[in-house]
Design a protein around this motif. Structure first.
Motif, PDB file in Angstrom:
ATOM      1  N   SER B 216      -6.219  -7.060 -12.113  1.00  0.00           N
ATOM      2  CA  SER B 216      -5.860  -8.011 -11.552  1.00  0.00           C
ATOM      3  C   SER B 216      -4.446  -8.404 -11.698  1.00  0.00           C
ATOM      4  CB  SER B 216      -6.622  -9.310 -12.529  1.00  0.00           C
ATOM      5  OG  SER B 216      -6.317  -9.419 -13.775  1.00  0.00           O
ATOM      6  N   LYS B 220       1.567  -7.009  -6.249  1.00  0.00           N
ATOM      7  CA  LYS B 220       1.296  -7.523  -5.282  1.00  0.00           C
ATOM      8  C   LYS B 220       1.666  -6.693  -3.792  1.00  0.00           C
ATOM      9  CE  LYS B 220       0.680 -12.131  -3.353  1.00  0.00           C
ATOM     10  NZ  LYS B 220       1.623 -12.532  -2.360  1.00  0.00           N
ATOM     11  N   ASP B 221       2.797  -5.936  -3.990  1.00  0.00           N
ATOM     12  CA  ASP B 221       3.247  -5.417  -2.820  1.00  0.00           C
ATOM     13  C   ASP B 221       2.186  -4.175  -2.513  1.00  0.00           C
ATOM     14  OD1 ASP B 221       5.229  -6.712  -2.349  1.00  0.00           O
ATOM     15  OD2 ASP B 221       6.971  -5.759  -3.199  1.00  0.00           O
ATOM     16  N   LEU B 222       1.687  -3.565  -3.671  1.00  0.00           N
ATOM     17  CA  LEU B 222       1.006  -2.168  -3.601  1.00  0.00           C
ATOM     18  C   LEU B 222      -0.231  -2.673  -2.867  1.00  0.00           C
ATOM     19  CD1 LEU B 222       1.271  -0.241  -6.694  1.00  0.00           C
ATOM     20  CD2 LEU B 222       2.667  -0.142  -4.557  1.00  0.00           C
ATOM     21  N   ASN B 224      -0.583  -5.216  -0.662  1.00  0.00           N
ATOM     22  CA  ASN B 224      -0.104  -5.568   0.558  1.00  0.00           C
ATOM     23  C   ASN B 224       0.261  -4.136   1.329  1.00  0.00           C
ATOM     24  OD1 ASN B 224      -0.015  -7.915   0.548  1.00  0.00           O
ATOM     25  ND2 ASN B 224       2.228  -8.136   0.067  1.00  0.00           N
ATOM     26  N   VAL B 225       0.421  -3.101   0.770  1.00  0.00           N
ATOM     27  CA  VAL B 225       0.483  -1.608   1.388  1.00  0.00           C
ATOM     28  C   VAL B 225      -0.914  -1.466   1.597  1.00  0.00           C
ATOM     29  CG1 VAL B 225       0.642   1.070   0.787  1.00  0.00           C
ATOM     30  CG2 VAL B 225       2.419  -0.825   0.053  1.00  0.00           C
ATOM     31  N   LYS B 227      -3.316  -3.251   2.349  1.00  0.00           N
ATOM     32  CA  LYS B 227      -3.711  -3.986   3.640  1.00  0.00           C
ATOM     33  C   LYS B 227      -3.471  -3.618   4.746  1.00  0.00           C
ATOM     34  CE  LYS B 227      -4.393  -8.417   1.246  1.00  0.00           C
ATOM     35  NZ  LYS B 227      -3.610  -9.606   0.808  1.00  0.00           N
ATOM     36  N   ILE B 240      -5.574   2.955  -4.591  1.00  0.00           N
ATOM     37  CA  ILE B 240      -4.692   2.029  -5.510  1.00  0.00           C
ATOM     38  C   ILE B 240      -4.937   1.371  -6.690  1.00  0.00           C
ATOM     39  CG2 ILE B 240      -3.578  -0.174  -4.659  1.00  0.00           C
ATOM     40  CD1 ILE B 240      -3.033   1.585  -2.597  1.00  0.00           C
TER      41      ILE B 240
END
Ligand SMILES: Nc1ncnc2c1ncn2[C@@H]1O[C@H](COP(=O)(O)OP(=O)(O)OP(=O)(O)O)[C@@H](O)[C@H]1O
Ligand SMILES: [Mg+2]
Lengths: 285, 329
Positions: B216, B220-222, B224-225, B227, B240
């Motif tokens: 958890s 957050k960027d990872l 997004n990658v 997505k 990931i």
């Protein structure tokens, strides 16, 4: 159906839910972008530039209006709208090559194994990173990481390349190098690009149009400044070009006269870090 | 260069180069030795002054002697077993020679398990229990980390069962295993299953919780990658989520294995299941003058094995963790 515009943002609005009720970050954002255009988004910190970019990327869903890319509504993220994140966001356990390869494998476009390998190498070459292909992100400099991040985005063959302050974390010299690389790549590939920046020179040097945003809440597009400087552009020659300085002046005037910022930088930083820590916490105890 | 000059130069080199390495050597090797020597000294001093109903408390020398005795007993038992099988083979060979249709009977040697066989039983049991628990805990932890709903649903159960001493489970596990695990030719003995399940029950939680926290808190960027690349659920987890949370998962695994090892010994003592715990209990019941020294050998063995297991996990963590800069200890 006639398609004059490649990418259209129509009446885009964004409300963020907060404990104190919805926060209206964006309102009535309208923008039409042609194929191959290089657009810069500029505006004060916290005005909503990232929000616009994330809506185009499909990472956020606009609460009002919408985005249309080549006659198709954008409602989820996808590789045709590749994103270069501010903090490179390479997978730290994969080498530069493997990071790009992941994107290539995911967007195969009918390539054979050999062609995939060539495509990865080609894109690393494009950002001048072939020499460090086998290094892990932790083993290369910030500028190099950002180059690999750009290579990864380009390798997806995106229709639109979205960059959120791609060079924000870099020193001036490295930044200039990367700006040149981006201009070179843009000239070669002709992608549509939307780039967020805080740097006025960067915006004028790279853009076809500069989109200037008003301060939030309910931020929107204040002015759009077309930059009619011949390409290829050379930063040294432009330094005393009157046209160039006029453009710079226009942007500075917008930012520091028309949209003077009241919130101090510290306050903003604090807000942002609060947001971040709030988003990732999970309570286990 | 003359000899007279060369000697001071070497001297200088010694001064400049070897001192730091000597210092390192001192702190890395000598200090632990000092610690151990001081401990042994205090131990033998104290031991003389403690009188129990089974004689005075064993000092290092007595324990060392019993360790050798245990090795001797083990070797003697192995010899016996070899001889037993030899005789059995001979007997069978003779009977087959007489009557070619005779199917030779192979019986297993049934001596009392030696100290080393008990060690092996315990190690084997803890590893099986630990692996089973990990195979359950990691996927559930990932699920809890990925989905807030799953977490909210499972969290009360975690909170309820985590603080339960596994020894409280032991009677239940014993009864359930006896009732459910019935087969005429069991692959595993019931006592083994009981111990392993008990170990599993307490190995679950640290791994589960650490995995959930690790998953958890992925950057957050990872996410997004993932997505933007439209990774499907499986690739998202494998490419990931899992690599990102490897450090947290290993933290949990190390905690789990440590707890599992402690619990196993207690469970073996309590349930009289084969293993090091039973060895300790048997010696205690036996109550001979060597018992305390033999128990002490077991105690030290348990400690050494626990330490070795932790080092093993650390080595695995070093191997699998991408974050080579992290300080692992
Ligand atoms: N997830 C969120 N929840 C609530 N409010 C948000 C969220 N994301 C952004 N905001 C708010 O929306 C506004 C615009 O944020 P955004 O990140 O788009 O600004 P920005 O222009 O990119 O700023 P910067 O230049 O500092 O990156 C800010 O006031 C911010 O506090
Ligand atoms: Mg931003």
């Amino acid at each position: 159906m006639s398609n004059k515009h490649h990418l259209e943002l129509t009446q885009v609005g964004m409300d963020f839910p907060t404990p104190k009720g919805p926060f209206n970050a964006l309102q009535d954002v309208n923008l039409r972008i042609n194929k191959g255009e290089f657009i810069s988004l500029i505006g004060h910190s916290g005005c909503g530039k990232s929000t616009v970019l994330n809506i185009v990327a499909g990472l956020y869903k606009a609460t009002k209006g919408g985005v249309i890319l080549d006659n198709q509504e954008v409602n989820e993220p996808g590789p045709e709208r590749a994103v270069v994140f501010q903090n490179h966001s390479l997978l730290p356990w994969l080498s530069a090559y493997k990071n790009v390869e992941l994107a290539v494998k995911q967007t195969q476009n009918g390539r054979s194994k050999k062609e995939m390998k060539e495509w990865v190498e080609h894109n690393l070459e494009l950002v001048h990173m072939s020499h460090a292909a086998d290094k892990l992100p932790a083993e290369i400099s910030g500028g190099m990481k950002q180059r690999v991040g750009i290579a990864r985005a380009l390798a997806m063959e995106p229709k639109v390349l979205l960059m959120d302050e791609p060079f924000g974390a870099l020193d001036a010299l490295t930044r200039a190098h990367l700006q040149d690389s981006v201009m070179e790549i843009h000239a070669k590939l002709g992608n549509t690009v939307i780039m967020i920046t805080h740097d006025v020179d960067e915006a004028v040097l790279l853009s076809d149009r500069i989109v200037m945003m008003t301060n939030g809440p309910a931020a929107t597009i204040g002015e759009i400044l077309p930059i009619e400087l011949a390409r290829p552009r050379n930063r040294i020659e432009l330094a005393d070009n009157p046209q160039y300085n006029h453009y710079r002046h226009e942007v500075l005037k917008f930012l520091y006269e028309k949209q003077r910022k009241v919130e101090s930088v510290e306050e903003h930083r604090k807000k942002q870090s609060e947001q971040k820590s709030g988003a990732t916490q999970i309570n286990v105890a | 260069m003359s000899k007279q000059q060369a000697v001071p130069m070497i001297f200088n080199q010694v001064r400049q180069m070897n001192w730091p390495t000597l210092n390192q050597f001192l702190s890395a090797t000598a200090l632990p030795i000092v610690g151990i020597v001081v401990f042994l000294g205090l131990w033998s001093l104290m031991a003389k002054n403690i009188d129990t109903s089974l004689g005075s408390f064993p000092g290092p020398a007595a324990v060392w002697q019993q360790a050798n005795v245990l090795v001797g007993e083990h070797n003697a038992q192995m010899d016996k077993a070899d001889k037993f099988y030899e005789r059995q083979d001979e007997r069978n060979a003779v009977r087959v020679a007489k009557d070619p249709s005779y199917e030779p009977k192979i019986r297993n040697f049934t001596g009392a398990p030696t100290f080393f066989e008990q060690i092996w039983t315990s190690l084997y049991t803890v590893m099986v229990g630990f692996i089973v628990a990990s195979l359950l805990a990691i996927p559930i932890g990932i699920l809890c980390g990925l989905s807030k709903n799953a977490y909210t649903a499972i969290n009360p159960l975690i909170q309820l069962f985590k603080p339960v001493s596994p020894l409280a489970w032991l009677p239940l596990v014993t009864m359930v295993v006896s009732a459910v695990y019935v087969s005429t030719d069991p692959m595993f003995s019931k006592s083994f299953i009981t111990s392993a399940v008990t170990v599993s029950l307490c190995c679950l939680w640290p791994t589960l919780i650490n995995t959930a926290v690790g998953v958890s808190s992925i950057d957050k960027d990872l996410l997004n990658v993932s997505k933007v690349l439209r990774l499907n659920a499986w690739s998202h987890v494998m490419k990931i989520v899992l690599p990102s949370s490897i450090p947290a998962i290993f933290t949990g695994l190390r905690l789990s294995l440590g707890i599992g090892w402690m619990v196993l010994i207690a469970a073996e003592m309590l349930a009289q299941n084969p293993g090091l715990g039973k060895f300790v209990w048997d010696e205690f019941q036996n109550g001979s003058s060597e018992s305390l020294a033999r128990i002490m050998v077991a105690v030290l063995t348990i400690g050494v094995i626990g330490f070795a297991l932790d080092r093993l996990m650390l080595a695995l963590q070093r191997k699998f963790s991408w974050d080579k800069s992290a300080v692992l200890r």
